[in-house]
Design an enzyme around this catalytic site. Structure first.
Site, PDB file in Angstrom:
ATOM      1  N   TYR A   1      -7.766   2.419   5.596  1.00 48.29           N
ATOM      2  CA  TYR A   1      -6.371   1.994   5.507  1.00 48.29           C
ATOM      3  C   TYR A   1      -6.155   0.691   6.263  1.00 48.29           C
ATOM      4  O   TYR A   1      -5.542  -0.251   5.758  1.00 48.29           O
ATOM      5  CB  TYR A   1      -5.447   3.082   6.047  1.00 48.29           C
ATOM      6  CG  TYR A   1      -3.985   2.699   5.961  1.00 48.29           C
ATOM      7  CD1 TYR A   1      -3.273   2.889   4.787  1.00 48.29           C
ATOM      8  CD2 TYR A   1      -3.334   2.112   7.039  1.00 48.29           C
ATOM      9  CE1 TYR A   1      -1.942   2.515   4.689  1.00 48.29           C
ATOM     10  CE2 TYR A   1      -2.003   1.729   6.959  1.00 48.29           C
ATOM     11  CZ  TYR A   1      -1.313   1.939   5.780  1.00 48.29           C
ATOM     12  OH  TYR A   1      -0.001   1.556   5.680  1.00 48.29           O
TER      13      TYR A   1
ATOM     14  N   LEU B   1       0.821  -1.213   0.000  1.00 49.96           N
ATOM     15  CA  LEU B   1       0.000   0.000   0.000  1.00 49.96           C
ATOM     16  C   LEU B   1       0.855   1.262   0.000  1.00 49.96           C
ATOM     17  O   LEU B   1       0.492   2.272  -0.599  1.00 49.96           O
ATOM     18  CB  LEU B   1      -0.930   0.019   1.214  1.00 49.96           C
ATOM     19  CG  LEU B   1      -2.103  -0.943   1.161  1.00 49.96           C
ATOM     20  CD1 LEU B   1      -3.138  -0.587   2.216  1.00 49.96           C
ATOM     21  CD2 LEU B   1      -2.756  -0.911  -0.204  1.00 49.96           C
ATOM     22  N   GLU B   2       1.974   1.232   0.685  1.00 46.50           N
ATOM     23  CA  GLU B   2       2.767   2.447   0.832  1.00 46.50           C
ATOM     24  C   GLU B   2       3.562   2.783  -0.426  1.00 46.50           C
ATOM     25  O   GLU B   2       3.759   3.959  -0.735  1.00 46.50           O
ATOM     26  CB  GLU B   2       3.711   2.325   2.026  1.00 46.50           C
ATOM     27  CG  GLU B   2       2.996   2.222   3.373  1.00 46.50           C
ATOM     28  CD  GLU B   2       2.203   3.468   3.709  1.00 46.50           C
ATOM     29  OE1 GLU B   2       2.458   4.533   3.115  1.00 46.50           O
ATOM     30  OE2 GLU B   2       1.318   3.389   4.582  1.00 46.50           O
ATOM     31  N   SER B   3       4.047   1.769  -1.131  1.00 42.97           N
ATOM     32  CA  SER B   3       4.893   2.077  -2.288  1.00 42.97           C
ATOM     33  C   SER B   3       4.715   1.085  -3.437  1.00 42.97           C
ATOM     34  O   SER B   3       5.568   1.025  -4.315  1.00 42.97           O
ATOM     35  CB  SER B   3       6.372   2.082  -1.866  1.00 42.97           C
ATOM     36  OG  SER B   3       6.808   0.771  -1.540  1.00 42.97           O
TER      37      SER B   3
END
Ligand SMILES: [Ca+2]
Length: 419
Positions: free
Chosen positions: A333, A146-148
């Site tokens: 999230y 999800l972050e990158s």
């Protein structure tokens, strides 16, 4: 990753580090709006001159906090005012996505497939990280995803320039001043050179988007080469740092974040929400059971979460839900991370239907909802456009008083009824 709770419910944008950038909305300075309006009227070069003056003044504070003069001067030598960063910071509250649209993207087939490949490619190091920190590899991979997008979009914005611009701008000045000091500390430690310190426009860095303060507190040198390198192509240190962060906040290996459940006919919706905790066996006695009709395993005490109200899916959530919240407090999230992790280990899609006909409330509408609830005697403890615990409690009180299903869901229907 940030040290304090993010408040951008449903305003997340994948892969931009927004996940950790929204934390300090409550520290708005009074002069902030003025600065923003002024920015439109003056040239960037005028702002840059003022930034340089600000940096010269800030130098004293940085030195007082232990930053060496040579480090400060070298690290900030090329930093310029970045109008694009201010524009993005100002706009982020406008992007509103309902949770199901967020999850469509967060847990897309492509992200699942890429995640399984990443788990395979990094199986050895993820196994060692799991063994060392006691954090399931799939949740580490899901945060990475999800972050990158598993390292594909780590951000190429120069972090010092971004943080200096945001600190100078002042809308969330105290927060970004602290991040800037932390970033300078990282430079001073020798872990990374200023030119290598890149990330999102909002200051989140590396494969799993650590804010500088979180880096200082939790980043790990898993290779043991003397540098905590969360920026390079090799994700080892970043993934270990993520596991370290989750372990620090109490991750329980093997415990799910949540389990999708069915509710009985005539269910008492007053039992939904984070305030009520009970063992799954107790929930089962009230008719709340897994999709297979059997009681959910007793992983620990659980709350019932209805992220889209009574018309959407229902989940029993466990302590690990709160641990993922330490990364970002938005339900969307947390469910995105948790559900992606489930899918990476072969779990089923969410079965309940989302109310896809609904649209998310815009920022101004969320504020209006809070104003109207408060005016009617259901105080939301502030009008900040964030649907947090106080607003949810106020919604449920209103719903009960109005004879509606008290699910605490901030829908357009509800706002329309309040008007
Ligand atoms: Ca290392």
């Amino acid at each position: 990753m940030r040290a304090i709770g993010t408040t951008l419910a449903f305003t997340l944008t994948l892969g931009t580090g927004l996940a950790h950038a929204g934390a300090p909305t409550q520290s708005l300075r009074p002069e902030a709006r003025t600065t923003q309006l002024r920015a439109a009227a003056v040239t960037t070069s005028g702002e840059d001159a003022r930034l340089q003056t600000w940096l010269a003044e800030f130098r004293g504070r940085a030195l007082a906090e232990g930053i060496r003069p040579d480090v400060y001067d070298a690290a900030l030598a090329g930093v310029r005012y970045d109008a694009d960063i201010i524009r993005r910071d100002s706009n982020q509250a406008e992007f509103v996505k309902p949770i199901w649209e967020y999850l469509d993207s967060a847990v897309s087939d492509a992200r699942i497939a890429n995640g399984r490949m990443a788990l395979d490619r990094h199986a050895d190091v993820l196994a060692r990280i799991e063994a060392h920190y006691g954090v399931d590899r799939e949740v580490v991979a899901a945060i990475w995803g999800l972050e990158s997008a598993y390292g594909a979009y780590r951000g190429s914005t120069p972090i010092l320039q971004a943080l200096a611009t945001l600190a100078y701008d002042g809308r969330r000045g105290a927060f970004f001043e602290e991040q800037l000091i932390a970033a300078l500390r990282i430079i001073q430690s020798g872990d990374v050179r200023p030119s290598g310190m890149t990330g999102s426009w909002a200051g989140a860095m590396g494969h799993t988007q650590f804010m500088p303060t979180s880096y200082l507190a939790y980043a790990a040198d898993f290779h043991g080469d003397g540098r905590r390198d969360i920026w390079s192509d090799d994700p080892t240190d970043a993934l270990a740092s993520t596991a370290a962060y989750l372990a620090r906040f109490g991750w329980v290996q093997g415990m799910p974040w949540g389990v999708e459940v069915r509710l009985p006919n005539g269910f008492d919706y007053a039992l939904a929400g984070r305030d009520t905790k009970a063992m799954p066996s107790d929930w089962a006695r009230r008719g709340v059971v897994g999709l297979d009709g059997r009681p959910v395993r007793d992983f620990g005490s659980a709350s019932l979460l209805l992220p889209a109200g009574a018309r959407g899916p229902a989940f029993l959530i466990f302590k690990n839900f709160e641990v993922i919240e330490r990364y970002n407090t938005a339900d969307a999230y947390v469910i995105g991370v948790g559900h992606l992790a489930d899918r990476l280990r072969g779990g089923d899609p969410i079965q309940g239907d989302w109310p896809r006909g609904d649209r998310a409330l815009a920022y101004a509408e969320r504020q209006e909802l809070q104003q109207r609830l408060t005016a009617l005697g259901f105080p939301t403890q502030g009008v900040d456009g964030r649907i947090g615990p106080n607003t949810i409690a106020a919604i449920r009180s209103f719903q009960r008083a109005a004879g509606l299903v008290p699910d605490g869901y901030a829908s357009l229907d509800l706002l329309t009824r309040l008007r």
